[in-house]
Design an enzyme around this catalytic site. Structure first.
Site, short mmCIF file in Angstrom:
data_model
loop_
_atom_site.label_atom_id
_atom_site.label_comp_id
_atom_site.label_asym_id
_atom_site.label_seq_id
_atom_site.Cartn_x
_atom_site.Cartn_y
_atom_site.Cartn_z
N HIS A 143 0.77 -1.17 -0.01
CA HIS A 143 0.11 0.08 0.23
C HIS A 143 0.74 1.23 0.09
O HIS A 143 0.30 2.42 0.42
CB HIS A 143 -0.96 0.15 1.38
CG HIS A 143 -1.62 -1.14 1.54
ND1 HIS A 143 -3.07 -1.39 0.79
CD2 HIS A 143 -1.20 -2.34 2.02
CE1 HIS A 143 -3.35 -2.71 1.19
NE2 HIS A 143 -2.32 -3.35 2.01
N LYS B 18 15.54 22.21 -11.49
CA LYS B 18 15.10 21.03 -11.87
C LYS B 18 15.85 19.97 -12.45
O LYS B 18 16.74 20.22 -13.44
CB LYS B 18 13.75 21.18 -12.64
CG LYS B 18 12.44 21.91 -11.89
CD LYS B 18 11.72 21.08 -10.89
CE LYS B 18 11.22 19.66 -11.58
NZ LYS B 18 9.65 19.77 -11.38
N GLU C 56 9.49 8.34 -17.05
CA GLU C 56 8.28 8.85 -17.09
C GLU C 56 7.72 8.16 -18.86
O GLU C 56 6.80 7.95 -18.89
CB GLU C 56 8.14 10.12 -17.13
CG GLU C 56 8.11 10.67 -15.81
CD GLU C 56 8.29 12.15 -15.61
OE1 GLU C 56 7.26 13.03 -15.28
OE2 GLU C 56 9.28 12.97 -15.98
N SER D 6 14.33 21.87 -16.91
CA SER D 6 13.09 22.43 -16.81
C SER D 6 13.60 23.99 -17.69
O SER D 6 14.65 24.36 -17.61
CB SER D 6 12.43 22.81 -15.75
OG SER D 6 11.61 24.08 -15.72
#
Ligand code: ARG
Length: 456
Positions: free
Chosen positions: A156, A283, A290, A277
């Site tokens: 979980h 960043k 992804e 970024s």
């Protein structure tokens, strides 16, 4: 350009129809297999005296020249000739004259396209399988370095029990092993010869399909000509194995995304494999992971496309089936790209032992160890669970770890607890004692690594 099938028609095909029905803009990729299949077909025709030996030689020579032209980029693909098959056949006739027109004897584009697709997939599926194995080896190599690196195991996404980093990686190696098995199993059915089925019903000419199967190294022959031209199960099976494989890689990618956050910081991705970024200077984004997660969508989509394309088709060939190619090609390209990416990325990932260590404090992950300690002292597991639960609640309220409680405090919950309880309240001991088969103890993990090294 006169179409090979022009005889029956009074009117010229509308331009808009040519654009709508053509497939050469994508199926040109099948050319090496189309040529290979045609050469085998010509040899079979000559061997069976359906065409003359020197005619076959002329055809084969012409096909080889065409292959050379395509390979060197000199060949001009023509959309008016619909697909890869008619482009090559027409070029052959232009090159060697009327004798080229004998190649398509006892053959149809229906068995031809099935053959080309199978030859293509036979090669590409093996390439994907090799990459799966390669990636498994990369993970194994990393796992060998982290047998004693402890980290929280989760259920979980809540801290559950300590595991070794190695154990976590080996879970993925198991998935990859099943992926490899699925691909290998699908290969039996990919590696089946459809050629010789002709349009759908076989031929009146004395062909020899067994000879063809030998030439083209097929393990089996499609035994029913109608099935041979209408079967795309082999594509669906490959896409299905690919979809499951991508599901695994996507879960792994998700963990990389999560683990490289400031919140987790379990791993650090190399600069060369991350992106920045355009506005936020600080960043460093895990775009590679992804995109792996994202590309899973297109592979699932391809599987669903094929299942849907096939579901309503009356036997045998229908033009709908031309729609199988783009999803198949895209899936092969995606799987190869994603696996090559992971093979390159993983050896460069930095494992933050300090952060893994830190995450082990707190979370009461040794509570099960304590309950099992009580079980060994004769308490039924349910009672042990209950007593331990109360000890945990007490510790939570006090804001301390389990091993920070005093013996007296713990004995207040169960008199079965003794001084030796502190031996089970250390992470290292917890790992070491999880010796059950498939468990996370270093001994067991080593055994798993040895087994995987042999089977991979
Ligand atoms: N381009 C077609 C395909 O990919 C080849 C087979 C065409 N056969 C036919 N009878 N029109 O399916």
């Amino acid at each position: 350009m006169k179409k090979p099938w022009a005889g029956r028609f009074k009117e010229k095909t509308a331009d808009i129809v040519e654009d709508f029905t053509e497939s050469v803009s994508f199926d040109w990729r099948l050319w090496p297999y189309d040529v290979e299949g045609s050469i085998a077909h010509a040899r079979m025709l000559a061997r069976q005296s359906i065409i003359k030996r020197d005619e076959a030689n002329t055809i084969i020579e012409g096909l080889r020249e065409i292959a050379g032209e395509i390979a060197s980029g000199r060949f001009r693909w023509d959309r008016k000739l619909e697909d890869v098959h008619m482009n090559i056949e027409t070029a052959l006739i232009r090159k060697v004259g009327a004798v080229g027109g004998k190649l398509h004897t006892a053959r149809s584009r229906n068995d031809q396209v099935a053959l080309d697709t199978r030859l293509y997939l036979r090669e590409e599926s093996r390439a994907v399988t090799r990459l799966v194995t390669k990636f498994g080896k990369v993970l194994l190599r990393l796992a060998k370095k982290h047998i004693n690196t402890a980290m929280p195991g989760y259920t979980h996404l809540q801290r559950a029990q300590p595991v070794s980093f190695s154990h976590h990686l080996l879970a993925y190696v198991e998935m990859l092993q099943r992926d490899r098995e699925r691909l290998e199993d699908a290969m039996k059915r990919i590696n089946t010869l459809p050629l010789g089925a002709c349009a759908l019903a076989g031929t009146t000419l004395p062909t020899d399909r067994t000879y063809l199967a030998g030439l083209l190294k097929f393990e089996r022959i499609a035994e029913n000509s109608m099935d041979a031209v209408s079967d795309r199960d082999f594509v669906i099976e490959f896409l299905s194995a690919g979809a499951i494989l991508m599901m695994h890689l996507s879960r792994m990618a998700e963990e990389l995304v999560l683990w490289s956050t400031d919140e987790f910081s379990f791993v650090e991705l190399p600069d060369a494999y991350t992106t920045g970024s355009s506005i936020m200077p600080q960043k460093k984004n895990p775009d590679v992971a992804e995109l792996i997660r994202g590309k899973t969508g297109r592979v699932y989509g391809s599987l669903v496309s094929l299942l849907t394309i096939m579901k309503g088709l009356p036997l045998t060939y229908n033009r709908d089936m031309q729609e199988d190619k783009e999803p198949l090609f895209d899936t092969v390209d995606t799987l190869k790209g994603v696996l090559a990416m992971l093979v390159a990325l993983f050896p460069r990932i930095k494992v933050r032992k300090d952060r893994l260590e830190k995450a082990l404090h707190g979370g009461y992950m040794l509570a099960t160890d304590l309950a099992e300690y009580l079980v060994l002292r004769g308490l039924p597991f349910r009672d042990a669970h209950d007593a331990t639960g109360r000890i945990v609640r007490h510790a939570v309220e006090k804001g301390v770890a389990l091993r920070e409680l005093s013996l007296e405090e713990m004995r207040g919950f169960s008199p079965l607890i003794d001084e030796d309880v502190f031996e089970v309240l250390g992470v290292e001991d917890s790992l070491r004692r999880r010796k059950s088969r498939g468990g996370t103890s270093p001994d067991e993990v080593k055994r798993q690594i040895q087994r995987l090294e042999k089977s991979i």
